[in-house]
Motif scaffolding. Structure first.
Motif, PDB file in Angstrom:
ATOM      1  N   GLY A   1      -0.191  -1.284 -12.019  1.00  0.00           N
ATOM      2  CA  GLY A   1      -1.189  -1.115 -13.069  1.00  0.00           C
ATOM      3  C   GLY A   1      -0.806  -1.880 -14.325  1.00  0.00           C
ATOM      4  O   GLY A   1       0.364  -2.209 -14.534  1.00  0.00           O
TER       5      GLY A   1
ATOM      6  N   TYR B   1       0.086  -1.940  -5.685  1.00  0.00           N
ATOM      7  CA  TYR B   1      -0.708  -2.483  -6.791  1.00  0.00           C
ATOM      8  C   TYR B   1      -0.134  -1.938  -8.087  1.00  0.00           C
ATOM      9  O   TYR B   1      -0.090  -0.729  -8.302  1.00  0.00           O
TER      10      TYR B   1
ATOM     11  N   ASP C   1       2.065  -0.224 -16.189  1.00  0.00           N
ATOM     12  CA  ASP C   1       3.346   0.004 -15.510  1.00  0.00           C
ATOM     13  C   ASP C   1       4.409  -0.892 -16.125  1.00  0.00           C
ATOM     14  O   ASP C   1       4.224  -2.099 -16.262  1.00  0.00           O
TER      15      ASP C   1
ATOM     16  N   THR D   1      -0.273  -7.384 -17.379  1.00  0.00           N
ATOM     17  CA  THR D   1       0.904  -6.577 -17.112  1.00  0.00           C
ATOM     18  C   THR D   1       1.874  -6.551 -18.283  1.00  0.00           C
ATOM     19  O   THR D   1       1.898  -7.476 -19.099  1.00  0.00           O
TER      20      THR D   1
END
Length: 80
Positions: A10, A8, A13, A38
């Motif tokens: 974040g 997963y 990220d 994202t």
């Protein structure tokens, strides 16, 4: 140990974080779950990620509820 793993990602990220995570995972088949918020939005980043996954011999699948993310990932040759 399973040859499949789900990661997963974040919202904060970035490309470097995701690449490092791919490198640390021993599984060959990886599913990346990408949130709609994202930082991975550019085709260049997705192509870079795809190239690194290929170098590592990993088969990466992308799951996201965001149509733009799915489109860009597919354009970079990921299975979506």
């Amino acid at each position: 140990m399973s040859d499949e793993q789900t990661i997963y990602i974040g919202p904060q990220d970035d490309l470097t974080n995701v690449r490092e995570r791919l490198e640390r995972i021993p599984s060959r088949r990886i599913t990346l779950v990408i949130p709609s918020q994202t930082l991975l939005r550019s085709l260049v980043a997705w192509r870079n990620l795809y190239a690194r996954a290929q170098e590592l011999g990993k088969e990466v699948f992308i799951i996201s509820s965001d149509p733009q993310i799915r489109s860009v990932a597919q354009a970079a040759k990921f299975k979506v």
